[in-house]
Scaffold this motif. Structure first.
Motif, PDB file in Angstrom:
ATOM      1  N   ARG A   1       0.809  -1.213   0.000  1.00  0.00           N
ATOM      2  CA  ARG A   1       0.000   0.000   0.000  1.00  0.00           C
ATOM      3  C   ARG A   1       0.844   1.265   0.000  1.00  0.00           C
ATOM      4  O   ARG A   1       0.579   2.200  -0.745  1.00  0.00           O
ATOM      5  CB  ARG A   1      -0.951   0.016   1.198  1.00  0.00           C
ATOM      6  CG  ARG A   1      -2.028   1.077   0.993  1.00  0.00           C
ATOM      7  CD  ARG A   1      -2.558   1.713   2.236  1.00  0.00           C
ATOM      8  NE  ARG A   1      -1.525   2.335   3.013  1.00  0.00           N
ATOM      9  CZ  ARG A   1      -1.516   2.344   4.335  1.00  0.00           C
ATOM     10  NH1 ARG A   1      -2.455   1.746   5.011  1.00  0.00           N
ATOM     11  NH2 ARG A   1      -0.564   2.937   4.999  1.00  0.00           N
ATOM     12  N   ASP A   2       1.891   1.325   0.810  1.00  0.00           N
ATOM     13  CA  ASP A   2       2.698   2.543   0.895  1.00  0.00           C
ATOM     14  C   ASP A   2       3.492   2.811  -0.382  1.00  0.00           C
ATOM     15  O   ASP A   2       3.667   3.948  -0.783  1.00  0.00           O
ATOM     16  CB  ASP A   2       3.643   2.481   2.087  1.00  0.00           C
ATOM     17  CG  ASP A   2       2.896   2.543   3.410  1.00  0.00           C
ATOM     18  OD1 ASP A   2       1.743   3.013   3.417  1.00  0.00           O
ATOM     19  OD2 ASP A   2       3.458   2.121   4.427  1.00  0.00           O
ATOM     20  N   ARG A   3       3.982   1.774  -1.020  1.00  0.00           N
ATOM     21  CA  ARG A   3       4.774   1.947  -2.240  1.00  0.00           C
ATOM     22  C   ARG A   3       3.906   2.030  -3.493  1.00  0.00           C
ATOM     23  O   ARG A   3       4.185   2.794  -4.400  1.00  0.00           O
ATOM     24  CB  ARG A   3       5.760   0.786  -2.402  1.00  0.00           C
ATOM     25  CG  ARG A   3       6.913   0.847  -1.449  1.00  0.00           C
ATOM     26  CD  ARG A   3       7.815  -0.364  -1.649  1.00  0.00           C
ATOM     27  NE  ARG A   3       8.986  -0.227  -0.816  1.00  0.00           N
ATOM     28  CZ  ARG A   3      10.226  -0.319  -1.262  1.00  0.00           C
ATOM     29  NH1 ARG A   3      10.460  -0.584  -2.515  1.00  0.00           N
ATOM     30  NH2 ARG A   3      11.229  -0.174  -0.444  1.00  0.00           N
TER      31      ARG A   3
ATOM     32  N   PRO B   1      -0.304   4.866  -2.170  1.00  0.00           N
ATOM     33  CA  PRO B   1      -0.391   5.664  -0.941  1.00  0.00           C
ATOM     34  C   PRO B   1      -1.722   6.388  -0.765  1.00  0.00           C
ATOM     35  O   PRO B   1      -2.094   6.741   0.349  1.00  0.00           O
ATOM     36  CB  PRO B   1       0.766   6.652  -1.062  1.00  0.00           C
ATOM     37  CG  PRO B   1       1.141   6.657  -2.493  1.00  0.00           C
ATOM     38  CD  PRO B   1       0.752   5.326  -3.056  1.00  0.00           C
TER      39      PRO B   1
ATOM     40  N   ASP C   1       0.214  -0.509  10.288  1.00  0.00           N
ATOM     41  CA  ASP C   1       1.147   0.242   9.449  1.00  0.00           C
ATOM     42  C   ASP C   1       1.771  -0.639   8.375  1.00  0.00           C
ATOM     43  O   ASP C   1       1.958  -1.832   8.554  1.00  0.00           O
ATOM     44  CB  ASP C   1       2.274   0.818  10.309  1.00  0.00           C
ATOM     45  CG  ASP C   1       1.791   1.899  11.253  1.00  0.00           C
ATOM     46  OD1 ASP C   1       0.795   2.566  10.919  1.00  0.00           O
ATOM     47  OD2 ASP C   1       2.411   2.067  12.310  1.00  0.00           O
ATOM     48  N   LYS C   2       2.128  -0.003   7.266  1.00  0.00           N
ATOM     49  CA  LYS C   2       2.860  -0.664   6.183  1.00  0.00           C
ATOM     50  C   LYS C   2       2.134  -1.911   5.685  1.00  0.00           C
ATOM     51  O   LYS C   2       2.681  -3.005   5.647  1.00  0.00           O
ATOM     52  CB  LYS C   2       4.275  -1.022   6.632  1.00  0.00           C
ATOM     53  CG  LYS C   2       5.095   0.141   7.098  1.00  0.00           C
ATOM     54  CD  LYS C   2       5.740   0.815   5.937  1.00  0.00           C
ATOM     55  CE  LYS C   2       6.735   1.852   6.407  1.00  0.00           C
ATOM     56  NZ  LYS C   2       7.524   2.358   5.332  1.00  0.00           N
TER      57      LYS C   2
END
Length: 127
Positions: free
Chosen positions: A67-69, A72, A100-101
């Motif tokens: 999700r973060d990479r 976002p 998170d992450k």
């Protein structure tokens, strides 16, 4: 030879003099997914401390959505129908759609998962 097991947040190299770190995900029946940031953290700590790093394998699982990479803004979250043979995994190791992450991990088998970490083979050995 000592085997150290640590949490992903631990700075394993801060207080110990290690001459080599070998990391890898679990394989075989009952293998659990390994969050990609756990391996990245070990790699980065080794680089900072000048310790050879060997990434052996991802194990049975591979990240198919970070999700973060990858997303976002949360615009491309896989729909529940796409979750077959997959698990959500957060940085703390919790499973489910929280934390998170967030990564979606898919069970593909050891050979298919491979051993590249961010597109690079890490074959460090002590001098």
């Amino acid at each position: 030879m000592h085997r150290w097991v640590c949490s992903p947040e631990a700075d394993i190299l801060a207080n110990r003099k290690l001459n080599w770190v070998i990391a890898g995900g679990e394989s075989g029946p009952g293998a659990r997914p390994m969050h990609p940031d756990w391996a990245r953290s070990l790699r980065d700590q080794c680089a900072a401390a000048g310790v050879p790093f060997h990434f052996k394998q991802w194990g049975e699982w591979v990240s198919v959505y970070d999700r973060d990479r990858d997303d976002p803004e949360w615009n491309k979250v896989p729909k529940p129908g796409d979750w077959d043979r997959k698990r959500w995994l957060n940085l703390a190791g919790g499973q489910g759609f929280h934390g998170d992450k967030l990564n979606m991990m898919r069970k593909v088998g050891k050979k298919a998962a491979g051993r590249l970490l961010d597109g690079v083979t890490h074959d460090g050995v002590p001098a």
